[in-house]
Design a protein around this motif. Structure first.
Motif, PDB file in Angstrom:
ATOM      1  N   MET A   1       0.842  -1.188   0.000  1.00 54.83           N
ATOM      2  CA  MET A   1       0.000   0.000   0.000  1.00 54.83           C
ATOM      3  C   MET A   1       0.886   1.249   0.000  1.00 54.83           C
ATOM      4  O   MET A   1       1.820   1.343   0.793  1.00 54.83           O
ATOM      5  CB  MET A   1      -0.874  -0.039   1.252  1.00 54.83           C
ATOM      6  N   PRO A   2       0.624   2.212  -0.896  1.00 55.13           N
ATOM      7  CA  PRO A   2       1.504   3.381  -0.952  1.00 55.13           C
ATOM      8  C   PRO A   2       1.389   4.238   0.297  1.00 55.13           C
ATOM      9  O   PRO A   2       0.318   4.371   0.879  1.00 55.13           O
ATOM     10  CB  PRO A   2       1.004   4.142  -2.186  1.00 55.13           C
ATOM     11  N   ASN A   3       2.508   4.808   0.685  1.00 59.94           N
ATOM     12  CA  ASN A   3       2.527   5.681   1.847  1.00 59.94           C
ATOM     13  C   ASN A   3       2.219   7.106   1.389  1.00 59.94           C
ATOM     14  O   ASN A   3       2.992   7.726   0.682  1.00 59.94           O
ATOM     15  CB  ASN A   3       3.896   5.612   2.519  1.00 59.94           C
ATOM     16  N   THR A   4       1.066   7.623   1.791  1.00 57.04           N
ATOM     17  CA  THR A   4       0.671   8.960   1.344  1.00 57.04           C
ATOM     18  C   THR A   4       0.919  10.014   2.421  1.00 57.04           C
ATOM     19  O   THR A   4       0.505  11.147   2.281  1.00 57.04           O
ATOM     20  CB  THR A   4      -0.822   8.971   0.963  1.00 57.04           C
ATOM     21  N   ASP A   5       1.570   9.617   3.500  1.00 56.55           N
ATOM     22  CA  ASP A   5       1.806  10.564   4.580  1.00 56.55           C
ATOM     23  C   ASP A   5       2.987  11.479   4.259  1.00 56.55           C
ATOM     24  O   ASP A   5       3.879  11.127   3.501  1.00 56.55           O
ATOM     25  CB  ASP A   5       2.135   9.812   5.873  1.00 56.55           C
ATOM     26  N   TRP A   6       2.964  12.630   4.908  1.00 55.05           N
ATOM     27  CA  TRP A   6       4.129  13.514   4.876  1.00 55.05           C
ATOM     28  C   TRP A   6       5.105  13.019   5.932  1.00 55.05           C
ATOM     29  O   TRP A   6       4.744  12.928   7.104  1.00 55.05           O
ATOM     30  CB  TRP A   6       3.705  14.948   5.172  1.00 55.05           C
ATOM     31  N   LEU A   7       6.309  12.712   5.516  1.00 54.65           N
ATOM     32  CA  LEU A   7       7.297  12.137   6.422  1.00 54.65           C
ATOM     33  C   LEU A   7       8.469  13.098   6.602  1.00 54.65           C
ATOM     34  O   LEU A   7       8.923  13.724   5.633  1.00 54.65           O
ATOM     35  CB  LEU A   7       7.822  10.809   5.853  1.00 54.65           C
ATOM     36  N   PRO A   8       8.993  13.206   7.839  1.00 49.39           N
ATOM     37  CA  PRO A   8      10.132  14.091   8.050  1.00 49.39           C
ATOM     38  C   PRO A   8      11.372  13.557   7.339  1.00 49.39           C
ATOM     39  O   PRO A   8      11.677  12.371   7.425  1.00 49.39           O
ATOM     40  CB  PRO A   8      10.316  14.086   9.577  1.00 49.39           C
ATOM     41  N   ALA A   9      12.062  14.462   6.634  1.00 48.61           N
ATOM     42  CA  ALA A   9      13.254  14.048   5.894  1.00 48.61           C
ATOM     43  C   ALA A   9      14.526  14.632   6.503  1.00 48.61           C
ATOM     44  O   ALA A   9      15.557  13.962   6.554  1.00 48.61           O
ATOM     45  CB  ALA A   9      13.138  14.476   4.433  1.00 48.61           C
ATOM     46  N   ARG A  86      14.732  10.943 -16.357  1.00 48.73           N
ATOM     47  CA  ARG A  86      14.286  11.956 -15.394  1.00 48.73           C
ATOM     48  C   ARG A  86      14.147  11.296 -14.035  1.00 48.73           C
ATOM     49  O   ARG A  86      13.469  10.281 -13.896  1.00 48.73           O
ATOM     50  CB  ARG A  86      12.937  12.524 -15.850  1.00 48.73           C
ATOM     51  N   GLN A  87      14.799  11.863 -13.036  1.00 45.37           N
ATOM     52  CA  GLN A  87      14.663  11.351 -11.678  1.00 45.37           C
ATOM     53  C   GLN A  87      13.264  11.669 -11.160  1.00 45.37           C
ATOM     54  O   GLN A  87      12.725  12.750 -11.420  1.00 45.37           O
ATOM     55  CB  GLN A  87      15.685  12.006 -10.748  1.00 45.37           C
ATOM     56  N   ARG A  88      12.709  10.762 -10.416  1.00 42.58           N
ATOM     57  CA  ARG A  88      11.418  11.009  -9.805  1.00 42.58           C
ATOM     58  C   ARG A  88      11.513  12.168  -8.808  1.00 42.58           C
ATOM     59  O   ARG A  88      12.522  12.304  -8.115  1.00 42.58           O
ATOM     60  CB  ARG A  88      10.982   9.736  -9.074  1.00 42.58           C
ATOM     61  N   ARG A  89      10.492  12.975  -8.777  1.00 40.75           N
ATOM     62  CA  ARG A  89      10.423  14.077  -7.811  1.00 40.75           C
ATOM     63  C   ARG A  89       9.386  13.732  -6.749  1.00 40.75           C
ATOM     64  O   ARG A  89       8.394  13.068  -7.035  1.00 40.75           O
ATOM     65  CB  ARG A  89      10.012  15.376  -8.489  1.00 40.75           C
ATOM     66  N   TYR A  90       9.625  14.218  -5.557  1.00 35.70           N
ATOM     67  CA  TYR A  90       8.665  14.031  -4.475  1.00 35.70           C
ATOM     68  C   TYR A  90       8.147  15.392  -4.013  1.00 35.70           C
ATOM     69  O   TYR A  90       8.915  16.361  -3.953  1.00 35.70           O
ATOM     70  CB  TYR A  90       9.331  13.331  -3.286  1.00 35.70           C
ATOM     71  N   PRO A  91       6.873  15.461  -3.634  1.00 40.92           N
ATOM     72  CA  PRO A  91       6.348  16.705  -3.074  1.00 40.92           C
ATOM     73  C   PRO A  91       7.035  17.023  -1.751  1.00 40.92           C
ATOM     74  O   PRO A  91       7.345  16.117  -0.969  1.00 40.92           O
ATOM     75  CB  PRO A  91       4.854  16.405  -2.845  1.00 40.92           C
ATOM     76  N   VAL A  92       7.252  18.323  -1.533  1.00 41.39           N
ATOM     77  CA  VAL A  92       7.957  18.798  -0.337  1.00 41.39           C
ATOM     78  C   VAL A  92       7.101  19.844   0.373  1.00 41.39           C
ATOM     79  O   VAL A  92       6.435  20.648  -0.272  1.00 41.39           O
ATOM     80  CB  VAL A  92       9.310  19.439  -0.742  1.00 41.39           C
ATOM     81  N   THR A  98      11.141  21.857   9.674  1.00 40.27           N
ATOM     82  CA  THR A  98      11.412  20.478   9.246  1.00 40.27           C
ATOM     83  C   THR A  98      10.958  20.303   7.796  1.00 40.27           C
ATOM     84  O   THR A  98       9.888  20.780   7.402  1.00 40.27           O
ATOM     85  CB  THR A  98      10.650  19.481  10.137  1.00 40.27           C
ATOM     86  N   ILE A  99      11.794  19.626   7.024  1.00 45.05           N
ATOM     87  CA  ILE A  99      11.437  19.303   5.637  1.00 45.05           C
ATOM     88  C   ILE A  99      10.640  18.005   5.643  1.00 45.05           C
ATOM     89  O   ILE A  99      11.122  16.974   6.119  1.00 45.05           O
ATOM     90  CB  ILE A  99      12.706  19.124   4.770  1.00 45.05           C
ATOM     91  N   LEU A 100       9.432  18.080   5.118  1.00 42.06           N
ATOM     92  CA  LEU A 100       8.583  16.895   5.007  1.00 42.06           C
ATOM     93  C   LEU A 100       8.478  16.502   3.546  1.00 42.06           C
ATOM     94  O   LEU A 100       8.395  17.359   2.659  1.00 42.06           O
ATOM     95  CB  LEU A 100       7.182  17.182   5.555  1.00 42.06           C
ATOM     96  N   VAL A 101       8.485  15.202   3.307  1.00 45.43           N
ATOM     97  CA  VAL A 101       8.413  14.671   1.949  1.00 45.43           C
ATOM     98  C   VAL A 101       7.281  13.662   1.887  1.00 45.43           C
ATOM     99  O   VAL A 101       7.070  12.900   2.836  1.00 45.43           O
ATOM    100  CB  VAL A 101       9.754  13.993   1.562  1.00 45.43           C
TER     101      VAL A 101
END
Ligand code: FES
Length: 106
Positions: A1-9, A86-92, A98-101
Motif C-alpha cells: 500500500m503506498p505511503n501517502t503521509d508527509w514524512l520528516p526528511a 528523469r529522476q522522480r520528484r517528491y512533493p515537499v 522540518t522538511i517533510l516529503v
C-alpha cells in the motif's frame, strides 16, 4: 500500500542554500536540494548506477552525481544530456523548520 503521509526528511537548517543532502525517508533514499532557498526532493539513487545524488554537488540548479558525473536539473529531475531520463520528484513541504516529503500521491 503506498505511503501517502508527509514524512520528516531533515531539518531545513541542515540543507542550506546551494547544498544537497541525502535522507532516508520511509523506504526511499531521497536527495534534498536547496536551490536559492527552495527545497526540492528527488529520487536519491542516480538513474545511471544508483549513485548517491544527495551527496552530489549542487551548482545553481545543476546537481552532479558524485560517481560518474551525470548531471540533473535539481528542480525537475531532468537528466541534462538525455530527454528520456528523469529522476522522480517528491512533493515537499516545510513545517516548523522540518522538511517533510511525501513519497506517493496515491
Ligand atoms: S551512478 Fe550517477 S553518474 Fe554513474
Amino acid at each position: 500500500m503506498p505511503n501517502t503521509d508527509w514524512l520528516p526528511a531533515a531539518e531545513l537548517a541542515d540543507v542550506p542554500p546551494g547544498t544537497a543532502a541525502e535522507a532516508v525517508v520511509g523506504d526511499a533514499i531521497v536527495a534534498l536540494v536547496n536551490v536559492n532557498g527552495d527545497i526540492h526532493a528527488l529520487d536519491g539513487m542516480c538513474a545511471h548506477q544508483g549513485g548517491p545524488l544527495g551527496r552530489g554537488k549542487l551548482e545553481g540548479c545543476t546537481l552532479t552525481c558524485p560517481w560518474h558525473g551525470w548531471q540533473y536539473d535539481a528542480m525537475t529531475g531532468q537528466q541534462l544530456l538525455s530527454q528520456h531520463i528523469r529522476q522522480r520528484r517528491y512533493p515537499v513541504r516545510i513545517e516548523g523548520g522540518t522538511i517533510l516529503v511525501r513519497l506517493s500521491d496515491g
